[in-house]
Design an enzyme around this catalytic site. Structure first.
Site: not given
Length: 522
Positions: A115, A234, A374, A280, A339
């Site tokens: 990811e 997100h 994060r 992200r 998110h």
């Protein structure tokens, strides 16, 4: 207010952190405060990606820690990053023993996905995009079979009782009848594991009940809050008008899915060297910019995954199909949605808050692991690690208790429910003014609006908790005059090295700033 006293440890929440802590506290008696039936309405159950852990022979906990620190944009506590990543493998093995059916290779290894911002494939999955639901199912089954755990389902926490700097009790009421009069529940210790704040936003991937209430409760009791401005959006919530928005897991991009706009242009190629697998915050801002420009961003899985998407990612497929989208042949419309909250109740490395008698784990906490942004799939990992740390800390500070009677409750009438229109006004204010891209004027508008809503609807403690967290987020965002990680200020676009540190704020501090803003001419 009626008071009930128990020798049980009180755990607020029923997600992964709460359940895992309850198991690690056994045989010490605990009572779980769960607004829903166990497994329903918990963010953990909605997590699609999985748990990050260095399981590959080429990977290492040090590499995982380094990626975590890089993603956190200068504000991660390196000691915490090392602590969490060093033990990650052990938690995967423990969850496996508890019955979590992780995806396995033909030779018995774990299927690993890559990811965003991970240097290796290290996200352990379950049935493609079912990790949260399947891990929760295994934990719920274990909890149901553990005699020391009592679950008070359909009950929610609304306020803390304090004496000096110590938390002595928690006020609870019936979750589905907020008009019920609160009952003060006093126990041996209190562990907060009640989720984050994503539902404070109108566009979110979080369950309806996750609206910053437990963070707000602790703040109203005087706890120090860390990094409230760092809210992660997100990049690929499925943009079909559902509330909450379904999630198109990042693992899709790990499998080669690409982001395009309505013109068919892969816009991430010009944004970052890692394109769709950029951090992200980078991807979220790019998608937000495409949306603002009317370019309708979409996630195209047709070439990379095609017809296999149904078998590999059933949750994503189901969400698409119920909205008339066939992801095997159609690109998926996406938007950046609130998110995960990197900020929360400040804790030390033992999971203790600034208030005595209060421990915190999971998204409600701010341990120093996530910093300003994060790293994908570190959320469930952190919840597991700190759930155990909190359980060990509580056990070390209190004399053993072998058994305790179950808590019996009978709610009377007399409470006040949050006004639905006021809640929606608050959520829309957060999305409009405290969202992906922020500026001083909008943040000040948000603080004024929150103050007005709080003044007009302050008879509901649950709504006051929401307003407290919203105030902390907006105030901290106004105070941080730079762009860093998930916090983007259009009026302060540069990152300032001298500000590479956590924000520490009390509600009193935030309210002082809010009062000053409300006194300024608009």
């Amino acid at each position: 207010m009626k008071t009930v006293t128990t020798d049980r440890v009180i755990i607020i929440g029923a997600g992964l952190g709460a359940l895992y802590a309850a198991l690690k506290l056994a045989p010490r008696p605990v009572v779980l405060i769960s607004p829903e039936t166990l497994g329903e309405g918990a963010s953990s159950a909605w997590a699609q990606g999985g748990v990050a852990a260095a399981m590959d022979a080429k990977d290492s906990p040090d590499d995982h820690a380094e990626d975590t620190i890089k993603a956190g944009a200068g504000t991660v506590n390196p000691m915490v990053a090392k602590l969490v990543t060093q033990e990650a493998r052990d938690y995967i093995l423990d969850l496996t023993e508890l019955g979590t059916p992780f995806d396995r290779t033909a030779d018995g290894g774990y299927v690993l996905s890559r990811e965003a911002a991970h240097s290796y494939a290290r996200v352990v999955r379950v049935k493609g995009d079912q990790a949260g639901a399947e891990i929760m199912a295994a934990l719920i089954e274990a909890v149901r079979e553990t005699p020391s755990v009592q679950a008070l389902e359909g009950v929610m926490a609304v306020d803390f009782e304090t004496e000096g700097n110590r938390v002595t009790g928690v006020a609870i009421q019936a979750a589905h009848d907020a008009r019920s009069a609160p009952i003060m529940l006093r126990g041996a210790a209190i562990l907060v594991a009640g989720g984050g704040s994503g539902g404070l936003y109108a566009l979110t991937t979080n369950p309806h009940r996750i609206r910053g209430q437990v963070i707000g409760m602790a703040a109203r009791a005087g706890a120090t809050i860390a990094d409230p401005e760092f809210v992660q959006f997100h990049p690929t919530a499925i943009d079909v008008g559902e509330d909450p928005a379904p999630l198109a897991t990042e693992a899709l991009r790990g499998e080669g899915a690409v982001l395009v706009n309505k013109h068919g242009t892969r816009f991430m190629l010009d944004v970052h060297k890692d394109a769709e697998l950029a951090p992200r915050d980078v991807v979220a801002r790019a998608i937000f910019e495409q949306s603002q420009a009317g370019n309708r961003p979409m996630l195209d899985t047709t070439d990379a995954i095609g017809a296999e998407i149904n078998a590999l990612f059933p949750s994503v497929t189901e969400a698409c199909l119920r909205n008339g989208i066939d992801p095997s042949v159609d690109p998926i419309p996406v938007a950046a949605a609130a998110h995960y909250h990197m900020g929360g109740i400040a804790t030390d490395t033992h999971g203790k808050a600034s208030l005595d008698g209060l421990w915190v784990c999971g998204e409600a906490s701010s341990t120093g692991l996530h910093g300003a942004n994060r790293l994908a799939s570190n959320g469930l990992l952190e919840a597991l690690v700190y759930a155990r740390i909190c359980a060990e800390g509580i056990s070390s500070e209190f004399a053993p208790v072998e058994n305790a009677p179950e808590v019996a409750l009978e709610f009377a009438t007399g409470g006040t429910a949050p006004d639905p229109e006021a809640v929606q006004d608050l959520r829309q204010t957060m999305t409009n003014h405290v969202g992906v891209v922020r500026k001083a004027a909008g943040l000040k508008t948000a603080l004024r609006t929150i103050a007005r809503l709080e003044q007009n609807h302050g008879d509901s403690p649950s709504f006051l908790n929401m307003c407290a967290t919203a105030t902390l987020i907006a105030a901290a965002a106004l105070l941080r005059e730079e762009s860093r990680g998930a916090h983007e200020r259009s009026d302060f676009p540069d990152t300032k090295p001298e500000l590479a540190q956590s924000t520490l704020l009390t509600l009193s501090d935030a309210l002082s700033l809010r009062s000053k803003i409300c006194g300024e001419p608009e």
